[in-house]
Write a protein that holds these residues in place. Structure first.
Motif, PDB file in Angstrom:
ATOM      1  N   SER A 232      26.152  10.900  39.009  1.00  0.00           N
ATOM      2  CA  SER A 232      26.807  11.803  39.967  1.00  0.00           C
ATOM      3  C   SER A 232      26.539  11.347  41.402  1.00  0.00           C
ATOM      4  CB  SER A 232      26.302  13.228  39.777  1.00  0.00           C
ATOM      5  OG  SER A 232      24.945  13.344  40.196  1.00  0.00           O
TER       6      SER A 232
ATOM      7  N   SER B 266      36.305  16.045  43.836  1.00  0.00           N
ATOM      8  CA  SER B 266      37.262  15.532  42.860  1.00  0.00           C
ATOM      9  C   SER B 266      36.627  15.490  41.470  1.00  0.00           C
ATOM     10  CB  SER B 266      37.730  14.134  43.244  1.00  0.00           C
ATOM     11  OG  SER B 266      38.502  13.563  42.207  1.00  0.00           O
ATOM     12  N   SER B 267      37.320  16.025  40.487  1.00  0.00           N
ATOM     13  CA  SER B 267      36.831  15.999  39.107  1.00  0.00           C
ATOM     14  C   SER B 267      37.551  14.961  38.267  1.00  0.00           C
ATOM     15  CB  SER B 267      37.020  17.384  38.470  1.00  0.00           C
ATOM     16  OG  SER B 267      38.403  17.716  38.432  1.00  0.00           O
ATOM     17  N   ARG B 268      38.448  14.182  38.896  1.00  0.00           N
ATOM     18  CA  ARG B 268      39.253  13.229  38.138  1.00  0.00           C
ATOM     19  C   ARG B 268      39.062  11.782  38.574  1.00  0.00           C
ATOM     20  NH1 ARG B 268      41.281  15.543  33.733  1.00  0.00           N
ATOM     21  NH2 ARG B 268      42.955  13.984  33.714  1.00  0.00           N
TER      22      ARG B 268
ATOM     23  N   LYS C 233      38.016  12.799  28.238  1.00  0.00           N
ATOM     24  CA  LYS C 233      38.501  13.109  29.581  1.00  0.00           C
ATOM     25  C   LYS C 233      38.877  11.813  30.280  1.00  0.00           C
ATOM     26  CE  LYS C 233      37.367  15.468  33.898  1.00  0.00           C
ATOM     27  NZ  LYS C 233      36.399  16.315  34.620  1.00  0.00           N
TER      28      LYS C 233
ATOM     29  N   PHE D 163      39.602   9.570  33.615  1.00  0.00           N
ATOM     30  CA  PHE D 163      39.245   9.442  35.030  1.00  0.00           C
ATOM     31  C   PHE D 163      40.126   8.366  35.662  1.00  0.00           C
ATOM     32  CE2 PHE D 163      35.447  11.443  33.401  1.00  0.00           C
ATOM     33  CZ  PHE D 163      35.051  12.286  34.430  1.00  0.00           C
TER      34      PHE D 163
ATOM     35  N   VAL E 157      30.777   9.412  39.594  1.00  0.00           N
ATOM     36  CA  VAL E 157      31.721  10.524  39.765  1.00  0.00           C
ATOM     37  C   VAL E 157      31.124  11.534  40.731  1.00  0.00           C
ATOM     38  CG1 VAL E 157      32.648  10.223  37.438  1.00  0.00           C
ATOM     39  CG2 VAL E 157      30.756  11.828  37.804  1.00  0.00           C
TER      40      VAL E 157
ATOM     41  N   SER F 128      30.592  17.527  41.137  1.00  0.00           N
ATOM     42  CA  SER F 128      31.338  18.606  40.490  1.00  0.00           C
ATOM     43  C   SER F 128      31.859  18.177  39.118  1.00  0.00           C
ATOM     44  CB  SER F 128      32.506  19.046  41.373  1.00  0.00           C
ATOM     45  OG  SER F 128      33.389  17.957  41.626  1.00  0.00           O
ATOM     46  N   ALA F 129      32.300  16.911  38.995  1.00  0.00           N
ATOM     47  CA  ALA F 129      32.787  16.414  37.706  1.00  0.00           C
ATOM     48  C   ALA F 129      31.648  16.322  36.708  1.00  0.00           C
ATOM     49  CB  ALA F 129      33.452  15.061  37.895  1.00  0.00           C
TER      50      ALA F 129
ATOM     51  N   GLY G 262      31.280  18.369  33.227  1.00  0.00           N
ATOM     52  CA  GLY G 262      31.288  17.583  31.999  1.00  0.00           C
ATOM     53  C   GLY G 262      30.051  17.759  31.155  1.00  0.00           C
TER      54      GLY G 262
END
Length: 788
Positions: A109, A133-135, A164, A166, A198, A201-202, A206
């Motif tokens: 993270s 951003s979570s993507r 998921k 990314f 990432v 927040s992602a 996750g």
């Protein structure tokens, strides 16, 4: 105006151009190895230092189960702590259709879009994930290059059983992953292991880590002793499942990088010292004999009124010319050597900049050593001549005191032919000259062995680690300890011929004041797919209620078989127990620790569980099994021996072979220089005697046979002495070059000795061929008049 001595200098250089060149090559080889090795070490060290400084590489690292962000305030309050960066770090499976087996990744993270307070990203292309951003994800450069990943591509990751996708926003480097290696493996595989960064927040979404963290990196105030800080971190974070704080030197990537730097440092001192020592000795010997062979010329110049100082300067000029030629060639070759080494490192260590920087002082030191060694040889020989009165020095040297030696007494009567006796008595009658030739050849042989034994060492490492110790061809790890029944399930998979469970537990080992944070591998009784071996390569079973250590770990803890060490489990209830060391085993890669699995499970009080499985899979079923494992959430990662071995050969062996090839080339140059100069100077010293034999009726072939017979005796003795000397040199190099990551075995195959001896013999044959031409063209009148 050109002086008489300067004209003589030009003529000597022209007449002895072959010797001048080969002696210069001796200088070049020593200078090249020294300059190239030192400059490579300095270049790599500076590049690492710059990268660590600009990216704010932490000093302390902690991995734990889960801790609330609220405790970060307490961590910041520890005396000596400068900065704390909490993170979420997890191993994940990547759904990569192009791969034939599961691709693993470490997801890390980010708190500040890559511009972290510690361990900040160095972006190579694109951008870091946007805050919130979570993507989006950034990916490490090594994986991106190996798999053709570019910003704008998508990557699918298995998170908590769900896939998921990314969007790759950028390609980056990190000081934590200069050497990106999958946990449990000492060798990186850029095709099958990635680092993904990432936004926090992602990672929170996750892994269900809202307002929590499971990894923290820490920097210390300048001058802070890390040990008290680590003790306090362990105390505060133990309730949250900490597996123990480690210093920077024990962080996986940095440990290997420091091992390589230390090995390069050893190489820049030991191997150049050996090469330079041999080259300097041979340079001293060759030039000393060269001056001694001009005894009559020096005496004549003294008789004509030339002072000793002028004669000394004359020969020092000769030295400077030879050394200058050698230094120019050596610095150029050292530059090429260093550039080749740095190029091999660039695919090995991921640094934003890794330029080769030639170290000026190394070149200056190399030249100074060469000049000093040559000067000592020349001035010593010159002093012996000029001490004599010119009339005495111009007369032929006193005849040798030939007598029947003990060697002749051993020979049968029919072997006592005149030419053989002349060869033996000339060799024994000039002991110093013969000794110098023998010593030169004896020292050249280890240089050749040193240049080519690395292939034997790599082969032995592969055989020990990948054939004798790790006998399975696939290893599966689980995200958490699993019931042992999963091993039976794996054994039922199509193509799986054998499956054996392992329990892997992080532990801290203590012996007196020494400690080491590592993992212990629990093996069942009769385990066949991983079998530790002792120094005699005998399989060693893990003993109940005891622990087995690898030799390097035992040396680091300063314990022996039968000694007692303290074992503290760094997960679960963190139990401590004193255990005897049942055996010391030898492994080429890593520093493993073994226990009997039942003993380990009782120690951790977690029941009959396993953390990993060794498999032996039918080769034809490997691809299908790998594709199936990619979709199983119970499997964290899969390692297949064939891919690990390929990566080992590409990374470790490739780097070693580049160095070995260059050293072998320099060793060949030294060998040729030694042998050719010995033959050429031998002819110069014996010209009058050989011409006398020709006048007495000996044929050219018979005269050459006498000269080369002596040479053959010296070469043979040199090889006989050089081969066991090689063993001593290899043992020294292997001991100095081994580190915590790799153990270089001191193994020399018989064919390596044969090759080394063969190169010496080929150099001798080529030199004899060249010198024979001079014997055939020998001017009898001129040669005989030199004594008048």
């Amino acid at each position: 105006m050109v002086s008489l001595l300067d004209r003589k200098l030009r003529r000597d250089i022209s007449a002895m151009r072959g010797q001048v060149l080969t002696i210069a090559l001796l200088v070049a080889a020593g200078v090249a190895v020294f300059v190239g090795s030192v400059s490579t070490y300095e270049s790599l060290g500076r590049a690492v230092e710059r990268f660590y400084a600009t990216t704010r590489f932490p000093q302390v690292f902690v991995t734990l189960k889960r801790a609330p962000l609220s405790i970060v305030t307490q961590l910041n309050a520890i005396p000596g702590v400068a900065s704390v960066e909490p993170r979420i770090v997890r191993e994940v499976i990547v759904d990569w259709p192009a791969a034939s087996q599961p691709v693993s990744a470490r997801m890390v993270s980010l708190n500040h879009a890559g511009d972290e307070n510690l361990a900040r990203l160095s972006l190579r292309r694109g951008t870091a994930p946007d805050p919130g951003s979570s993507r989006e994800a950034a990916i490490n450069e090594a994986f991106a290059e190996a798999n053709g990943v570019n910003p704008g591509d998508d990557i699918r990751v298995l998170l908590n059983g769900k896939v998921k996708a990314f969007h790759i926003s950028g390609v980056a480097l990190s000081p934590e992953y200069v050497y990106a290696v999958k946990p449990g493996l000492p060798i990186p595989d850029d095709r099958l292991y990635a680092i993904l960064w990432v936004d926090r927040s992602a990672a929170e979404a996750g892994f269900d880590m809202k307002a929590a963290f499971n990894d923290v990196v820490i920097s210390l105030a300048p001058g802070t002793d890390p040990k008290p800080v680590i003790d306090e971190l362990d105390r505060l974070l133990e309730p949250y499942g900490s597996v123990g704080a480690v210093e920077r030197r024990d962080q996986a990537s940095n440990r290997f990088l420091e091992d390589e730097l230390n090995q390069q440092k050893v190489m820049s001192t030991t191997i150049p010292f050996i090469f330079f020592g041999v080259a300097a000795f041979l340079l001293n010997s060759a030039l000393g004999r060269l001056v001694a062979a001009q005894r009559e010329q020096i005496a004549a110049l003294k008789a004509l009124g030339f002072p000793t100082t002028a004669l000394s300067l004359h020969y020092l000029k000769l030295i400077l010319v030879i050394v200058l030629i050698g230094a120019v060639l050596g610095i150029a070759a050292g530059w090429g050597f260093g550039k080749a080494m740095i190029a091999s490192y660039q695919g090995f260590f991921r640094l934003p900049q890794l330029p080769f920087e030639l170290v000026p002082w190394a070149a200056a030191v190399g030249i100074a050593i060469s000049v000093t060694a040559a000067s000592l040889g020349v001035l010593t020989a010159l002093r012996q001549v000029v001490r004599l009165a010119p009339a005495v020095a111009m007369r032929p040297a006193a005849p040798l005191d030939f007598r029947r030696s003990w060697i002749e007494a051993l020979l049968p009567r029919n072997a006592a032919r005149s030419r053989r006796m002349m060869i033996l008595r000339n060799t024994a009658g000039r002991p110093l000259r013969s000794l110098l030739t023998v010593a030169g050849v004896a020292l050249a042989v280890p240089m050749m062995v040193l240049g080519i034994f690395w292939r034997d060492a790599i082969g032995e490492m592969i055989d020990l680690q990948f054939n004798l110790v790790e006998r399975g061809n696939a290893t599966v790890t689980f995200p958490h300890p699993m019931d042992r029944a999963i091993i039976r399930d794996l054994a039922r998979e199509p193509g799986v011929l054998a499956a054996e469970g392992q329990r892997i537990v992080p532990v801290r080992l203590r012996a007196g004041q020494r400690s080491y944070l590592t993992s212990v591998i629990g093996l069942s009784v009769g385990h066949q797919l991983r079998r530790p071996r002792d120094a005699m390569l005998r399989p060693i079973a893990a003993a109940p209620d005891a622990i087995t250590l690898t030799r390097r770990l035992a040396e680091r803890l300063d314990v022996q078989a039968g000694g007692i060490i303290s074992v503290e489990a760094m997960e679960g209830r963190r139990r401590k127990r004193d255990l005897p060391v049942s055996a010391i085993v030898d492994e080429s890669i890593g520093m493993a620790t073994y226990m009997e699995i039942e003993t380990l499970n009782r120690f951790t009080d977690e029941g009959a569980v396993v953390s990993a499985a060794s498999l032996y899979v039918e080769p034809t079923a490997m691809l299908a099994l790998g594709r199936k494992f990619k979709n199983l959430p119970t499997i964290e990662s899969v390692t297949m021996k064939a891919y690990t071995l390929t990566s080992f050969m590409d990374k470790i062996a490739g780097l070693v072979f580049v160095t070995a090839g260059i050293l072998a080339a320099f060793a060949t140059i030294i060998t040729v220089g030694v042998v050719y100069n010995s033959a050429r100077i031998g002819l110069q010293e014996r010209a009058w005697e050989l011409a006398s034999l020709r006048v007495l009726g000996f044929t050219r072939g018979e005269v050459a046979g006498i000269l080369f017979g002596e040479f053959a005796v010296e070469i043979t003795l040199g090889i006989v002495i050089g081969l066991p000397l090689s063993r001593i040199v290899i043992d020294l190099i292997a001991r100095l070059h081994s580190n915590e990551s790799f153990q270089i075995p001191a193994v020399v195959a018989p064919q390596t000795y044969v090759i080394a001896a063969g190169v010496v013999l080929l150099a001798a044959a080529a030199s004899a061929y060249i010198v024979k031409g001079r014997v055939d063209r020998l001017d009898l009148v001129a040669a005989l008049k030199t004594r008048e």
